[in-house]
Design a protein around this motif. Structure first.
Motif, PDB file in Angstrom:
ATOM      1  N   LEU A   9       0.826  -1.212   0.000  1.00  0.00           N
ATOM      2  CA  LEU A   9       0.000   0.000   0.000  1.00  0.00           C
ATOM      3  C   LEU A   9       0.858   1.259   0.000  1.00  0.00           C
ATOM      4  N   LYS A  10       1.893   1.257   0.806  1.00  0.00           N
ATOM      5  CA  LYS A  10       2.779   2.418   0.858  1.00  0.00           C
ATOM      6  C   LYS A  10       3.404   2.705  -0.514  1.00  0.00           C
ATOM      7  N   LYS A  11       3.718   1.620  -1.262  1.00  0.00           N
ATOM      8  CA  LYS A  11       4.308   1.791  -2.591  1.00  0.00           C
ATOM      9  C   LYS A  11       3.287   2.247  -3.626  1.00  0.00           C
ATOM     10  N   MET A  12       2.012   1.878  -3.419  1.00  0.00           N
ATOM     11  CA  MET A  12       0.978   2.217  -4.401  1.00  0.00           C
ATOM     12  C   MET A  12       0.468   3.642  -4.257  1.00  0.00           C
ATOM     13  N   ILE A  13       0.604   4.224  -3.069  1.00  0.00           N
ATOM     14  CA  ILE A  13       0.033   5.546  -2.812  1.00  0.00           C
ATOM     15  C   ILE A  13       0.692   6.673  -3.637  1.00  0.00           C
TER      16      ILE A  13
END
Length: 302
Positions: free
Chosen positions: A175-179
């Motif tokens: 999730l952190k990478k997709m934001i």
């Protein structure tokens, strides 16, 4: 007197969040490569050493140690590290417990939802299904076999294997990478976007570990995955909606990811569904079974 719980993988987010949840009821200890706090004990997998005082009067071990699957390309050396960090670490614990003649009430081990193989199908996998035949399923099979040794060698009264899906948290991981790409208007699904992404909110994965710790009838493998299924495209779209950002970029082609990540790309481009019915049947209740609500909880301050 509080029961003592030893947690490996001390630097991981699940370990830190779990310790907060159970810290009032249990004496929490950590195994780490470099001691920084009074409740931390050092171990060195390469040397096969462990501070044996970590195991004094221990009742439970929650084994979360393991090198990050998606951090680096899967070279031959990296593959060995991915397996060793899970399997050899469990072996070192088992060997030391046997030498000290210590018996645990429970050994609760992290495991992976990739047990069933890195493929995209319409099948919904249950704990009764056989493992896949690719590298990630091999890692998980060896990981779980190492955990089972604690029961087979009479070192633990019970063994629990938590087959973990993608853990959603804004602080780390997928999730952190997709934001950021979505925030900067360049976010898009990966490959076809049709591959399923089994997921679970950080609070629910910690909840499952706490539930397994406290309930002696919980034993064996459990899919730690939200009841609501989602594809990569579903997840990307819902993140964008929660962040109030448009998605207009085309999907990232699979061959680009393969050039960037090599064999690791298969873990990104493929994925199937897994059932949460077994853990639900124990009486465990998900706090965030709905993807949109999970994302709103994690991203509302973004």
């Amino acid at each position: 007197m509080k029961e003592a719980v030893l947690i490996t993988g001390a630097n991981g987010l699940v370990a830190k969040e779990l310790a907060k949840r159970i810290g009032n009821e249990y004496e929490v200890r950590f195994l780490t490569r470099k001691k920084q706090h009074s409740n931390e004990y050092e171990w060195n997998l390469a040397k096969g050493t462990i501070d044996e005082s970590a195991l004094d009067h221990i009742s439970h071990i929650i084994h979360l140690a393991g090198a990050n699957i998606s951090e680096k390309r899967w070279t031959a050396e990296r593959k060995k590290e991915l397996i060793s960090s899970r399997v050899d670490s469990a072996g070192l614990l088992l060997k030391t417990l046997k030498e000290k003649n210590i018996r645990l009430k429970s050994f609760i081990s992290a495991s992976g939802i990739n047990f069933y193989g890195t493929i995209t199908t319409e099948k919904i996998y249950t704990e009764q299904d056989f493992p896949g035949n690719d590298f990630l399923s091999e890692v998980v099979v060896l990981w779980e076999k190492a955990a089972d040794e604690f029961k087979e060698q009479n070192i633990a009264e019970r063994v629990v294997k938590v087959r973990t899906a993608v853990v959603l948290t804004e602080k780390d991981g997928a999730l952190k990478k997709m934001i950021p790409p979505i925030q900067y208007y360049v976010g898009s699904p990966l490959g076809t976007g049709k591959q399923y992404m089994p997921w679970i909110h950080i609070e629910d994965i910690c909840g499952i570990y706490e539930f397994a710790l406290k309930n002696s009838t919980v034993e064996g493998p459990y899919n730690a995955v939200s009841p609501q299924h989602a594809t990569n495209a579903d997840l990307t779209k819902k993140i964008a909606e929660v962040l109030h950002k448009p998605l207009f970029m085309p999907n990232v082609p699979g061959f680009v990811l393969k050039l960037m990540f090599g064999e690791l790309a298969t873990a990104i481009l493929e994925g199937s569904r897994a059932s949460s019915q077994k853990i639900l049947a124990t009486g465990f209740q998900f706090k965030f079974p709905d993807l949109r609500e999970a994302l709103q909880d994690l991203l509302q301050s973004k």
